[in-house]
Scaffold this motif. Structure first.
Motif, short mmCIF file in Angstrom:
data_model
loop_
_atom_site.label_atom_id
_atom_site.label_comp_id
_atom_site.label_asym_id
_atom_site.label_seq_id
_atom_site.Cartn_x
_atom_site.Cartn_y
_atom_site.Cartn_z
N MET A 30 93.97 64.78 7.62
CA MET A 30 94.45 64.44 6.27
C MET A 30 93.63 63.27 5.71
O MET A 30 93.24 63.27 4.55
CB MET A 30 95.94 64.09 6.32
N ALA A 31 93.37 62.25 6.54
CA ALA A 31 92.57 61.10 6.11
C ALA A 31 91.14 61.54 5.77
O ALA A 31 90.56 61.07 4.79
CB ALA A 31 92.56 60.04 7.20
N GLU A 32 90.59 62.44 6.57
CA GLU A 32 89.25 62.95 6.31
C GLU A 32 89.20 63.71 4.98
O GLU A 32 88.26 63.55 4.20
CB GLU A 32 88.82 63.87 7.46
N MET A 33 90.22 64.50 4.70
CA MET A 33 90.29 65.24 3.45
C MET A 33 90.40 64.28 2.26
O MET A 33 89.78 64.50 1.21
CB MET A 33 91.46 66.22 3.47
N GLY B 129 87.70 63.97 -0.76
CA GLY B 129 88.13 64.06 -2.16
C GLY B 129 87.71 62.83 -2.96
O GLY B 129 87.25 62.93 -4.11
N ALA B 130 87.83 61.64 -2.35
CA ALA B 130 87.42 60.41 -3.03
C ALA B 130 85.92 60.39 -3.27
O ALA B 130 85.45 59.96 -4.33
CB ALA B 130 87.85 59.19 -2.20
N GLU B 131 85.16 60.88 -2.30
CA GLU B 131 83.70 60.94 -2.44
C GLU B 131 83.29 61.91 -3.55
O GLU B 131 82.40 61.62 -4.35
CB GLU B 131 83.06 61.35 -1.10
N GLN B 132 83.96 63.05 -3.62
CA GLN B 132 83.68 64.01 -4.68
C GLN B 132 84.02 63.42 -6.05
O GLN B 132 83.28 63.61 -7.02
CB GLN B 132 84.47 65.30 -4.46
N GLU B 133 85.11 62.71 -6.13
CA GLU B 133 85.51 62.07 -7.40
C GLU B 133 84.49 61.01 -7.81
O GLU B 133 84.13 60.89 -8.98
CB GLU B 133 86.90 61.45 -7.25
N ARG B 134 84.00 60.22 -6.84
CA ARG B 134 82.99 59.20 -7.13
C ARG B 134 81.71 59.84 -7.65
O ARG B 134 81.14 59.39 -8.64
CB ARG B 134 82.69 58.38 -5.87
N ARG B 135 81.26 60.92 -7.04
CA ARG B 135 80.05 61.63 -7.49
C ARG B 135 80.24 62.20 -8.90
O ARG B 135 79.34 62.14 -9.72
CB ARG B 135 79.71 62.76 -6.53
N LYS B 136 81.43 62.73 -9.15
CA LYS B 136 81.72 63.30 -10.47
C LYS B 136 81.67 62.22 -11.55
O LYS B 136 81.06 62.41 -12.61
CB LYS B 136 83.11 63.95 -10.44
#
Length: 133
Positions: free
Chosen positions: A18-21, A25-32
């Motif tokens: 869950m922490a990895e997910m 998700g946070a990394e994808q949001e930062r890239r976006k």
């Protein structure tokens, strides 16, 4: 009693997974957000100075006067007198310089010079990737 989470296949999701997910998700949001910020920076294309060139108003008035004279000769119905405000509202603005300025102060200086040279209704507009602002 504790809660357990499962994925769409019915497999249990551990706290570590869950922490990895969340991290993914946070990394994808930062890239976006970084991509959106880069796009907004690339959207600015400069400033364009537009207006009505000198002599255009006088030409329009002279043309209207010729039409009035021809209508009077032909005996047609009377034509309305020339209205400067209506003509200015309908007239298409022309770029003072074909290439837009990259610095806003340069565009403002160009606007001031164009007004001194006799341009009418001179405006500075920002050009963006999606169109003019």
């Amino acid at each position: 009693m504790s809660l357990t989470f499962v994925n769409v296949f019915g497999e249990q999701i551990t706290a570590a997974r869950m922490a990895e997910m969340r991290h993914i998700g946070a990394e994808q949001e930062r890239r976006k957000r970084a991509a959106i910020k880069a796009d907004s920076a690339m959207a600015h294309k400069g400033w364009r100075v537009t207006g009505i060139p000198p002599g255009a108003l006088e030409d329009a008035m002279a043309s209207h006067q010729r039409v009035l004279e021809l209508a009077a000769k032909a005996g047609g119905k009377p034509i309305e007198p020339f209205c400067r405000d209506t003509w200015l509202r309908k007239q298409r603005r022309v770029a003072v310089r074909s290439k837009p300025y990259s610095i806003e102060q340069a565009a403002n200086d160009c606007r001031d010079l164009a007004i001194k040279l006799g341009w009418i209704e001179v405006r500075v507009t920002e050009i963006k990737k999606g169109g003019q602002a």
